[in-house]
Design a protein around this motif. Sequence first.
Motif, PDB file in Angstrom:
ATOM      1  N   ALA A 121       0.810  -1.254   0.036  1.00  0.00           N
ATOM      2  CA  ALA A 121      -0.050  -0.067  -0.099  1.00  0.00           C
ATOM      3  C   ALA A 121       0.933   1.326   0.118  1.00  0.00           C
ATOM      4  CB  ALA A 121      -0.686   0.073   0.956  1.00  0.00           C
ATOM      5  N   SER A 122       2.055   1.116   0.701  1.00  0.00           N
ATOM      6  CA  SER A 122       2.892   2.422   0.728  1.00  0.00           C
ATOM      7  C   SER A 122       3.596   2.613  -0.692  1.00  0.00           C
ATOM      8  CB  SER A 122       4.025   2.163   1.626  1.00  0.00           C
ATOM      9  OG  SER A 122       4.622   1.181   1.503  1.00  0.00           O
ATOM     10  N   GLN A 123       3.461   1.569  -1.425  1.00  0.00           N
ATOM     11  CA  GLN A 123       4.079   1.717  -2.954  1.00  0.00           C
ATOM     12  C   GLN A 123       3.208   2.019  -3.979  1.00  0.00           C
ATOM     13  OE1 GLN A 123       6.060  -1.936  -3.481  1.00  0.00           O
ATOM     14  NE2 GLN A 123       7.172  -1.939  -1.782  1.00  0.00           N
ATOM     15  N   LEU A 124       1.806   2.020  -3.710  1.00  0.00           N
ATOM     16  CA  LEU A 124       0.768   2.359  -4.587  1.00  0.00           C
ATOM     17  C   LEU A 124       0.590   3.647  -4.583  1.00  0.00           C
ATOM     18  CD1 LEU A 124      -1.524   0.912  -6.552  1.00  0.00           C
ATOM     19  CD2 LEU A 124      -2.989   1.168  -4.193  1.00  0.00           C
ATOM     20  N   GLN A 125       0.503   4.321  -5.525  1.00  0.00           N
ATOM     21  CA  GLN A 125       0.268   5.770  -6.021  1.00  0.00           C
ATOM     22  C   GLN A 125      -0.854   5.771  -7.053  1.00  0.00           C
ATOM     23  OE1 GLN A 125       3.903   7.831  -7.592  1.00  0.00           O
ATOM     24  NE2 GLN A 125       2.663   9.555  -8.416  1.00  0.00           N
ATOM     25  N   ALA A 126      -1.554   6.933  -6.459  1.00  0.00           N
ATOM     26  CA  ALA A 126      -2.936   7.191  -7.489  1.00  0.00           C
ATOM     27  C   ALA A 126      -2.597   8.614  -8.065  1.00  0.00           C
ATOM     28  CB  ALA A 126      -4.116   7.072  -6.443  1.00  0.00           C
ATOM     29  N   THR A 127      -2.865   8.722  -9.213  1.00  0.00           N
ATOM     30  CA  THR A 127      -3.024  10.052  -9.842  1.00  0.00           C
ATOM     31  C   THR A 127      -4.333  10.564 -10.360  1.00  0.00           C
ATOM     32  OG1 THR A 127      -0.656   9.680 -10.313  1.00  0.00           O
ATOM     33  CG2 THR A 127      -1.708  11.511 -11.417  1.00  0.00           C
ATOM     34  N   LEU A 128      -5.086  11.554 -10.069  1.00  0.00           N
ATOM     35  CA  LEU A 128      -6.328  11.855 -10.555  1.00  0.00           C
ATOM     36  C   LEU A 128      -5.917  12.541 -11.897  1.00  0.00           C
ATOM     37  CD1 LEU A 128      -8.113  13.306  -7.465  1.00  0.00           C
ATOM     38  CD2 LEU A 128      -8.399  11.144  -8.533  1.00  0.00           C
ATOM     39  N   LEU A 129      -6.515  11.970 -13.110  1.00  0.00           N
ATOM     40  CA  LEU A 129      -6.318  12.580 -14.560  1.00  0.00           C
ATOM     41  C   LEU A 129      -7.509  13.085 -14.896  1.00  0.00           C
ATOM     42  CD1 LEU A 129      -4.405   9.459 -16.215  1.00  0.00           C
ATOM     43  CD2 LEU A 129      -3.573  11.824 -15.201  1.00  0.00           C
ATOM     44  N   GLY A 130      -8.645  12.905 -14.080  1.00  0.00           N
ATOM     45  CA  GLY A 130     -10.042  13.774 -14.625  1.00  0.00           C
ATOM     46  C   GLY A 130     -10.955  13.677 -13.458  1.00  0.00           C
ATOM     47  N   THR A 131     -11.367  14.906 -13.071  1.00  0.00           N
ATOM     48  CA  THR A 131     -12.166  15.005 -12.055  1.00  0.00           C
ATOM     49  C   THR A 131     -13.686  15.687 -12.181  1.00  0.00           C
ATOM     50  OG1 THR A 131     -11.370  17.390 -11.549  1.00  0.00           O
ATOM     51  CG2 THR A 131     -10.204  15.576 -10.469  1.00  0.00           C
ATOM     52  N   GLY A 132     -13.799  16.041 -13.464  1.00  0.00           N
ATOM     53  CA  GLY A 132     -15.080  16.534 -13.992  1.00  0.00           C
ATOM     54  C   GLY A 132     -15.042  18.176 -14.084  1.00  0.00           C
ATOM     55  N   ASP A 133     -14.233  18.705 -13.299  1.00  0.00           N
ATOM     56  CA  ASP A 133     -13.952  20.032 -13.169  1.00  0.00           C
ATOM     57  C   ASP A 133     -13.309  20.657 -14.377  1.00  0.00           C
ATOM     58  OD1 ASP A 133     -15.591  20.192 -10.742  1.00  0.00           O
ATOM     59  OD2 ASP A 133     -14.090  20.155  -9.710  1.00  0.00           O
TER      60      ASP A 133
END
Length: 182
Positions: A3-15
């Motif tokens: 879990a500490s190695q998992l990275q999440a990048t938001l590429l779209g939020t609707g805004d």
Amino acid sequence: MLASQLQATLLGTGDDGTTPCVLLELRERRLLLNCSEGLQRISFEHGLKLHRGLDAILLSSLLPGAVAGLAGLLLMMGEAGTASVRVFGPPGTAFYVRSLTPFVRERTRVHVTELDDDATAISWQRALDIFVLPCGRGSAGHAVGAGESRPAEAWLSSHGYRLPLQDGAAGDRPAAPQARSR
């Protein structure tokens, strides 16, 4: 540890003119959740080379907001020499991906898995399990009748939660703390 190695990048939020889209990265591998319109633009603006290490795409639906950028992404992956990618999605995903072949070079082999009643979970990189929890009233051919529970309700109730009722009333889960005025 993983879990500490998992990275999440938001590429779209609707805004920003896109729909929700998330890039999960674990070590050198990547999983894309949805493939919204504008994904190419956003990845270019932020210096993301999506084709590098992208081994799976998970589509939450076949609505345009979830798939509008898939043809462009597959085209870019073919141009970059990506050997293969897995695409997971709801029933109809294989047909949709086949419909893109006139626009996408066949340099990248696309393996499609449709998630339905028989395939309701995937394990990505042996580190992240993703479960399909349909929250609608049932599949297109099956309306949920009185007394029947939806799969999401069954899973949530087994973990101590309950979905809100259809009319918007709260279910039988602990209420969130309310702010008090002074």
